[in-house]
Design a protein around this motif. Structure first.
Motif, PDB file in Angstrom:
ATOM      1  N   LEU A  48       0.824  -1.207   0.000  1.00 47.08           N
ATOM      2  CA  LEU A  48       0.000   0.000   0.000  1.00 47.08           C
ATOM      3  C   LEU A  48       0.861   1.261   0.000  1.00 47.08           C
ATOM      4  CD1 LEU A  48      -2.769  -1.125   2.522  1.00 47.08           C
ATOM      5  CD2 LEU A  48      -3.082  -0.697   0.066  1.00 47.08           C
ATOM      6  N   GLN A  49       1.943   1.248   0.779  1.00 49.60           N
ATOM      7  CA  GLN A  49       2.840   2.401   0.801  1.00 49.60           C
ATOM      8  C   GLN A  49       3.518   2.580  -0.550  1.00 49.60           C
ATOM      9  OE1 GLN A  49       3.147   4.637   3.501  1.00 49.60           O
ATOM     10  NE2 GLN A  49       4.068   5.815   1.843  1.00 49.60           N
ATOM     11  N   SER A  50       3.828   1.476  -1.221  1.00 52.40           N
ATOM     12  CA  SER A  50       4.428   1.549  -2.552  1.00 52.40           C
ATOM     13  C   SER A  50       3.483   2.223  -3.536  1.00 52.40           C
ATOM     14  CB  SER A  50       4.775   0.132  -3.040  1.00 52.40           C
ATOM     15  OG  SER A  50       5.176   0.152  -4.393  1.00 52.40           O
ATOM     16  N   ILE A  51       2.201   1.890  -3.452  1.00 54.50           N
ATOM     17  CA  ILE A  51       1.207   2.531  -4.320  1.00 54.50           C
ATOM     18  C   ILE A  51       1.115   4.017  -3.996  1.00 54.50           C
ATOM     19  CG2 ILE A  51      -1.236   2.619  -4.932  1.00 54.50           C
ATOM     20  CD1 ILE A  51      -1.348  -0.405  -4.355  1.00 54.50           C
ATOM     21  N   GLN A  52       1.062   4.346  -2.708  1.00 57.64           N
ATOM     22  CA  GLN A  52       0.990   5.746  -2.262  1.00 57.64           C
ATOM     23  C   GLN A  52       2.179   6.541  -2.799  1.00 57.64           C
ATOM     24  OE1 GLN A  52      -1.510   6.893  -0.001  1.00 57.64           O
ATOM     25  NE2 GLN A  52      -0.736   8.980   0.048  1.00 57.64           N
ATOM     26  N   ASP A  53       3.370   6.015  -2.607  1.00 58.51           N
ATOM     27  CA  ASP A  53       4.579   6.712  -3.051  1.00 58.51           C
ATOM     28  C   ASP A  53       4.633   6.823  -4.569  1.00 58.51           C
ATOM     29  OD1 ASP A  53       5.302   6.867  -0.398  1.00 58.51           O
ATOM     30  OD2 ASP A  53       6.688   5.173  -0.481  1.00 58.51           O
ATOM     31  N   GLY A  54       4.183   5.768  -5.247  1.00 53.31           N
ATOM     32  CA  GLY A  54       4.214   5.776  -6.701  1.00 53.31           C
ATOM     33  C   GLY A  54       3.277   6.814  -7.301  1.00 53.31           C
ATOM     34  N   LEU A  55       2.098   6.992  -6.689  1.00 51.55           N
ATOM     35  CA  LEU A  55       1.160   7.998  -7.179  1.00 51.55           C
ATOM     36  C   LEU A  55       1.740   9.399  -7.033  1.00 51.55           C
ATOM     37  CD1 LEU A  55      -2.275   6.672  -5.830  1.00 51.55           C
ATOM     38  CD2 LEU A  55      -1.379   6.521  -8.162  1.00 51.55           C
ATOM     39  N   TYR A  56       2.392   9.643  -5.904  1.00 50.52           N
ATOM     40  CA  TYR A  56       2.999  10.957  -5.695  1.00 50.52           C
ATOM     41  C   TYR A  56       4.119  11.196  -6.706  1.00 50.52           C
ATOM     42  CZ  TYR A  56       5.492  14.855  -3.599  1.00 50.52           C
ATOM     43  OH  TYR A  56       6.105  16.067  -3.412  1.00 50.52           O
TER      44      TYR A  56
END
Length: 519
Positions: A417-425
Motif C-alpha cells: 500500500l505504501q508503494s502505491i501511495q509513493d508511486g502515485l505521488y
C-alpha cells in the motif's frame, strides 16, 4: 439474468477503457464520468448543488479525520457558528463585502403562506436580511470580540467544520458548487509575529496533507494582491497541477492583520494595561480537494485512490461457479480478510471488504476498478488449493495481476500500500515537472499559452502547463495577461528563486512566479 451487464461489458471492450470519453478526448466529460463511475456524487434538484453519495462522503470523512487530527495536534479546538450572518456584519469590512457581494445568497423572509391561488409565497419580511454563510470571518469575529478581553485569552485557536454557500453561475461537482463542505480555521493573537507564524504553520499543515496523504505534489506560495482573499493583508496557498495541466488552488491560509479585529472590535488589554486590537488569521480547505485528488490520479478506467485516504484499501472478490464452491470460497475470503485487518497501515487497521454480492465476477472487478480501490484480490477454488491470492493493483493496468502466496501477501500488504501511495505521488510530481517551463521573454510566454495543442484524433485542446517567469508585480500587467490569455499568477513560490528581469515591463524581478490557467 439481465442483458444490461453483458451490453455494458461489450461496450467496455469496444472502447478498451472503462471510462468514455477518455481524458484526451474530452477532459471535462471524462471528469464527470469518473465521478459517475465511482458513484461519488450526483447533481441535485437545486441548481449548482450536489448530493455527495456514500463512496464520496467516505472519502471526505477520511480527509476530515486526518486534517482534524493535524489541527488538534497544533492546538486548535473545534466549534460551530451560525449559518446566517447579519447583513450589517458583512458591511463592516469594505474589501470583504466587495469580494463576496456577487456570490451571496440572501434570506429576506421568515415564513410561507398560501396565496389566493393556493401557491406558497414568502411573507414576514425580516428587519435585517441574513446572508447564508459564504465564509465566517465576520460572524466569528463578533464572537471573538466577546471571548477576548485580556492577553491571557490569547492565542485563540478555533476551527469549524461546516457548509458554505457561494452563488456560483458555472458549477462543476466538487470543484465549484453553490454549496460545499469545508473547514475554516480562525485564530486571534496578541502580536503580528504570532499571527504570521500561525498563517505559515497552517499552510504547511495543508501542504503536508496534500503531499503525504493525498499524494498530490504542491507548490507553496503567496498570492499577488489581485488574487488575495478579500480583506486579507497576505494570502498564501498550495497550488497543484491537474492532468489537463491547469492549476488547482488546493488550500489557502490568510494573514488578516488587524483589519477584521478592528471591524469586529476584537480588543484586549495587554500586559501593560493598554488596549490593543488582536491580529487574526483564517485558513480553509474544502471538498474541492476531492476534485483535485480525482484529476491528479485517475485514469481512463476510473477513479484512482491513494491508499492513505481510501475507505476500502483491499477488496476481496470470491470467484465460483457452483453453490458447492461458493461456501468454501467465501469462508476462505473471510479468513483472509480477518488476517489483513490485523495488519496496520498509516496507523490504522487495513480496511478490507469481501464483496459477496451475487453478480458476475467480471462486473464486480470493473466496479471496484472504477471506484479506485488500491488492491483487488480474486479468489477461486484453484487459488485455495495453492493457498494463494490473485492480486491486482489499481496503479497498474487492469490485466496486470499476479498470484501471490497468501502468507506473503498478508505480511507485505502495508508495504504494498505504501508503494502505491509513493508511486502515485512520484508519478504526479514527474508530470508536473514535465509540463513546467522556465520562460524569459514575453514572446515565448504568449506562444507557450496560445500555441494549439490538440491530442491526436481528439477535439479537446490540451493546456500548456506551468510557466516560471520573472515578474515585477505590476498589477495592470497581470490584469492584461489575464484578459489576453486567461492566465494568472498562481503563486509567488516561497522557495525563492534567482532575481532577474521582468519580460513584460523590463523592471527588476526578485524571483520567478508560477503562471497557469486555473480552475
Amino acid at each position: 439474468m439481465s442483458s444490461k451487464p453483458q451490453q455494458a461489458q461489450g461496450a467496455q471492450k469496444a472502447a478498451k477503457t472503462a471510462i468514455t470519453p477518455t481524458r484526451d478526448e474530452n477532459y471535462a466529460e471524462w471528469y464527470q464520468q469518473v465521478i459517475r463511475g465511482a458513484d461519488l456524487a450526483e447533481n441535485s434538484a437545486v441548481r449548482g448543488c450536489m448530493v455527495i453519495k456514500p463512496w464520496g462522503y467516505a472519502l471526505w470523512e477520511n480527509m476530515q479525520r486526518v486534517l482534524d487530527e493535524m489541527f488538534k495536534a497544533t492546538g486548535h479546538q473545534n466549534a460551530y457558528f451560525p449559518l446566517f450572518i447579519p447583513l450589517s456584519f458583512m458591511q463592516k469590512e469594505a474589501a470583504h463585502v466587495e469580494g463576496f457581494a456577487k456570490e451571496c445568497a440572501v434570506v429576506t423572509h421568515h415564513r410561507l403562506e398560501a396565496g389566493p391561488d393556493g401557491k406558497l409565497r414568502p411573507t414576514g419580511e425580516l428587519e435585517e436580511p441574513l446572508i447564508v454563510r459564504p465564509t465566517s470571518e465576520t460572524i466569528i469575529g463578533d464572537a471573538f470580540s466577546r471571548w477576548v478581553q485580556s492577553y491571557r485569552d490569547l492565542p485563540l485557536l478555533i476551527n469549524q467544520w461546516a457548509n458554505v454557500v457561494r452563488w456560483e453561475m458555472r458549477t462543476r461537482m466538487f470543484l465549484r458548487t453553490a454549496e460545499f463542505l469545508w473547514q475554516e480555521g480562525h485564530t486571534a493573537h496578541a502580536t503580528k509575529q504570532e499571527a504570521v507564524e500561525e498563517t505559515m504553520r497552517m499552510l504547511e499543515v495543508y501542504a503536508t496533507f496534500a503531499e503525504q496523504w493525498a499524494a498530490i505534489p504542491v507548490i507553496r506560495g503567496e498570492k499577488t494582491a489581485n488574487e488575495r482573499f478579500p480583506g486579507a493583508e497576505q494570502t498564501f496557498c498550495i497550488e497543484a497541477m491537474m492532468q489537463d495541466r491547469k492549476a488547482l488552488q488546493a488550500g489557502t491560509s490568510h494573514f488578516l492583520g488587524q483589519n477584521f479585529s478592528k471591524a469586529a472590535g476584537i480588543e484586549f488589554l495587554d500586559q501593560n494595561g493598554q488596549h490593543q486590537h488582536a491580529w487574526t488569521t483564517s485558513w480553509g480547505m474544502s471538498t474541492r480537494m476531492i476534485g483535485g485528488l480525482l484529476m491528479t490520479h485517475s485514469d481512463d478506467d476510473g477513479l484512482v485512490l491513494p491508499p492513505k485516504l481510501a475507505s476500502v484499501q483491499v477488496v476481496i472478490l470470491p470467484i465460483y461457479r457452483s453453490e458447492e464452491d461458493r461456501a468454501r470460497v467465501i469462508e476462505y475470503c473471510r479468513s483472509v480478510a480477518a488476517e489483513l485487518r490485523a495488519q496496520r497501515f498509516a496507523d490504522r487497521p487495513v480496511a478490507v471488504v469481501v464483496d459477496e454480492r451475487d453478480e458476475r465476477g467480471g462486473d464486480k472487478v470493473w466496479n471496484w476498478i472504477k471506484k479506485g480501490v488500491p488492491l483487488r484480490i480474486e479468489v477461486g477454488p484453484r487459488d485455495i488449493e495453492k493457498d494463494a491470492l490473485f492480486v491486482g493493483r489499481r496503479d497498474r493496468a487492469p490485466k496486470d495481476k499476479q498470484s501471490i502466496p497468501r502468507g506473503e501477501f498478508v505480511a507485505s500488504v502495508s508495504t504494498t500500500l505504501q508503494s502505491i501511495q509513493d508511486g502515485l505521488y512520484a508519478r504526479a510530481l514527474e508530470y508536473r515537472e514535465q509540463f513546467t517551463r522556465r520562460i524569459d521573454s514575453k514572446e515565448e510566454f504568449y506562444d507557450y499559452f496560445t500555441a494549439p495543442r490538440v491530442a491526436e484524433n481528439a477535439p479537446t485542446p490540451i493546456h500548456a502547463g506551468f510557466a516560471l517567469t520573472h515578474f515585477s508585480g505590476d498589477s495592470q500587467v497581470e490584469e492584461k495577461i489575464k484578459a489576453d490569455l486567461a492566465v494568472t499568477v498562481r503563486c509567488i513560490p516561497l522557495d525563492k528563486s534567482e532575481p532577474g528581469t521582468c519580460p513584460f515591463t523590463g523592471k527588476p524581478s526578485p524571483q520567478r512566479v508560477v503562471w497557469a490557467k486555473a480552475y
